[in-house]
Design a protein around this motif. Structure first.
Motif, short mmCIF file in Angstrom:
data_model
loop_
_atom_site.label_atom_id
_atom_site.label_comp_id
_atom_site.label_asym_id
_atom_site.label_seq_id
_atom_site.Cartn_x
_atom_site.Cartn_y
_atom_site.Cartn_z
N THR A 163 -9.30 1.26 8.40
CA THR A 163 -8.58 2.03 7.40
C THR A 163 -8.25 3.43 7.93
N PRO A 202 -2.10 3.43 2.65
CA PRO A 202 -3.03 2.49 3.29
C PRO A 202 -2.39 1.13 3.58
N THR A 241 -2.35 -0.80 7.11
CA THR A 241 -2.90 -2.14 7.26
C THR A 241 -1.91 -3.05 7.97
N ALA A 273 -5.57 -3.48 1.26
CA ALA A 273 -5.76 -2.16 1.87
C ALA A 273 -6.74 -1.32 1.05
N ASN A 276 -10.26 -2.73 1.42
CA ASN A 276 -10.86 -2.34 2.68
C ASN A 276 -11.39 -0.91 2.63
N LEU A 277 -10.61 -0.02 2.00
CA LEU A 277 -11.06 1.36 1.87
C LEU A 277 -12.38 1.42 1.12
#
Lengths: 559, 61
Positions: free
Chosen positions: A111, A252, A256, A341, A344-345
């Motif tokens: 990220t 983001p 990604t 995204a 994932n963050l």
């Protein structure tokens, strides 16, 4: 039922797409499918074609294709800002994103907040960047649903349940297949979209001097010298284009999409050819003028239905059905990537960093998958329960907000000079300025009457400064200027007062590394046709409070 | 090392689309499109061309 053919084509295409989305998990499947790289970044294995379709579907969202004609229909030439914006962003991304790709592959970063963590050695800053990214992206997901809703409204489909079904489909295939699902679906979406755009343009263009007439009717509607920008609108136009261009690759979901590419050349080739979509977008935006010329009336006064209503009125039913399907499927791709995204963050920069530092890769993946569901549930809640205008407002704030990560994420790719605390202070000041100015901005009717007192637009009138020439400037840029001044001003102060700098674990050559370099790990097993060894998950970023053996990570104290 | 100077070409597509006074005009029109519209669409080609040239000139190997 009045729209029988259109609805059947729409539903048929939707179902036809859901299948590949679910099966996508098997596509180029690595031996192990239990870490964040294989789910959230498609094993970082996408070649030029897949990357092109994925990023195209990711950046040029369904909402854009619906909202831009609506904007042109509503405000005229100023709505065309999306074209210079989506051109200027690419040369910048061309150089910056290849650097990000390299450093991310050397250090196993997933990220933008991971990068900030590695570059500036600050958990707090990384958390702030992660939260900013999540806040900016969530309403964007909700907007995709609003794009689908516009189509459903035009079709006369009652109730909210079809939207809920569309979202359930999205949630299931994203959970199951990760980034592979939108990558595969993006192909279908683009073929549909390209075909429809071509068909519509030919339909309009067949008539002699059709476009001349279209522009003439726009001229009549907006009372301008030609269908052009008034001189007082130029500053607002250019600052909005520039601000949006700087922000686009900070999102983001854009990062990604880029990190999923196989090597540097793939990133460069993809970005060099992506502007084709901008041309398509510009032509679709002009359909807003076509709608004016042909006297299309938006359904229920909702401008977002201008494009669907135009398609319904002037295309054969089956073709209109294809167009609606393109918009519907087109919403699934970005919504899926965005939810991945943000998930994932959360998993990388909040869960593992703060909640459970000892989480295994498998646990991290589990959390990310669940977070992707939660994010979509939240976005669906936005649309189904709250006034859609709320999502539009939030997205307006979102683009101003994400731009504030430029010093840490964007400039951080070129310099580590900034002090981590200065970056935190700058980011917070930029956010505060941005939100305050947005709050100050009313929405005005063409007559000058105030429609809404707050969050009415992203252009800040210079009249606030006592300059009454009708010019305005994009709020994101003002906030960014404040952000940069604070960051640059505080850095020397913090150094002089001896506040310790963070650890930069990246090296100069990390930013140039490519597939095949010894420093780029975990790639040989991912390339197509190569041996599929189990992916060994490596943690390059030193964990807080946990000594990292010097053999794996080189430390460098920043001066 | 000297290859890196080609990257400066990218300044063109990054700056030209922002020069609004340059293209905020009607003439010349092409197939009914005022210059404002077809000019900005033409910048797409400019950007793709420039990036492709830079990409080829700075390729490794």
């Amino acid at each position: 039922m009045p729209h029988r053919v259109e609805i059947s084509v729409f539903v048929g295409m939707f179902v036809a797409v859901a299948g590949p989305g679910l099966l996508a998990a098997r596509w180029r499947r690595p031996a192990s499918f239990n870490d964040l790289d294989s789910w959230g970044l498609g094993s970082r294995s996408f070649g030029p074609y897949v990357s092109w379709f994925l990023l195209g579907g990711d950046l040029y969202t369904a909402y854009t294709f619906v909202a831009l004609p609506a904007l042109m229909y509503g405000v005229g030439a100023a709505g065309f800002y999306a074209v210079p914006f989506a051109i200027v962003g690419y040369p910048l991304g061309f150089v910056a994103l290849t650097r990000l790709w390299s450093v991310a592959h050397v250090h196993g970063l997933v990220t933008p907040a991971d990068f900030v963590r590695a570059r500036f050695g600050s958990r707090g800053l990384a958390l702030l960047v992660a939260v900013t990214g999540i806040v900016a992206t969530m309403p964007y997901i909700a907007l995709q649903l609003i794009g689908v809703e516009a189509v459903l409204t035009t079709l006369g489909v009652p109730g909210k349940w079809p939207l809920a079904i569309a979202f359930a489909v999205l949630a299931i295939f994203t959970y199951h297949s990760g980034l592979r699902a939108p990558a595969l679906i993006a192909f279908v979406k683009d073929i549909l979209l390209g075909y429809v755009v071509l068909a519509v343009l030919l339909t309009v263009g067949m008539t002699w001097n059709a476009w001349g007439g279209v522009f003439h009717s726009a001229e009549l509607k907006f009372h301008t010298r030609g269908p052009l920008l008034p001189a007082s609108g130029q500053l607002g136009y250019v600052s909005l284009a520039l601000g949006s261009a700087l922000a686009i690759f900070l999102y983001p979901h854009a990062i990604t999409g880029v990190l999923a590419a196989r090597n540097r050349e793939t990133v460069r080739r993809t970005i060099a050819t992506l502007p084709i979509y901008t041309a398509m977008l510009g032509l679709v935006a002009l359909l807003g003028f076509t709608a004016i010329a042909w006297g299309v009336k938006p359904v229920g006064g909702d401008h977002n239905t201008v494009l669907p209503a135009l398609l319904h009125g002037f295309l054969p039913e089956w073709l209109a059905g294809f167009a609606y399907a393109a918009i519907g499927v087109g919403a699934l791709v970005p919504a899926s990537v965005m939810s991945i995204a943000t998930a994932n963050l959360f998993a990388r920069n909040i869960y593992r960093e703060y909640l459970r530092p000892a989480a295994s890769p498998a646990a991290e993946l589990r959390v990310s998958k669940l977070a992707s569901l939660a994010v979509k549930l939240g976005a669906a809640g936005f649309v189904l329960l709250l006034n859609p205008q709320f999502s539009v407002d939030l997205q307006l704030i979102g683009s101003v907000v994400i731009l504030q990560t430029l010093p840490a994420v964007g400039l951080g790719l070129y310099t580590s000079w900034f002090h981590r605390r200065a970056l935190v202070a700058g980011l917070l000041c930029g956010l505060a300025t941005g939100v305050a100015l947005l709050y100050q901005t009313p929405q005005l009717a063409p007559t000058g009457r105030v429609v809404r007192a707050h969050f009415g637009g992203s252009s800040w009138s210079l009249a606030h400064l006592g300059i009454h020439n009708g010019q305005s400037i994009y709020i994101g840029l003002i906030a960014l200027a404040v952000n940069l001044v604070v960051t640059v001003g505080l850095t020397p102060v913090l150094r002089a007062t001896g506040v310790p700098d963070g650890l930069d674990i990246t090296w100069k050559h990390d930013y140039e590394a490519d597939e095949g370099d010894p420093s780029v790990r975990r790639l040989s097993e991912l390339v197509d046709g190569g041996p599929m060894n189990p992916v060994v998950y490596e943690q390059a970023v030193p964990r807080h409070g946990q000594p990292v053996p010097p053999s794996t990570v080189d430390y460098r104290i920043r001066r | 090392m000297s290859r890196k100077r080609w990257y400066w070409l990218l300044v063109i597509p990054a700056v030209v689309p922002l020069l609004v006074p340059l293209y905020d005009r009607v003439d010349p029109t092409v197939y009914g499109f005022p210059f404002y519209y077809w000019g900005q669409l033409a910048f797409v080609a400019l950007a793709m061309l420039t990036m492709t040239v830079v990409r080829v000139l700075t390729r490794r190997r």
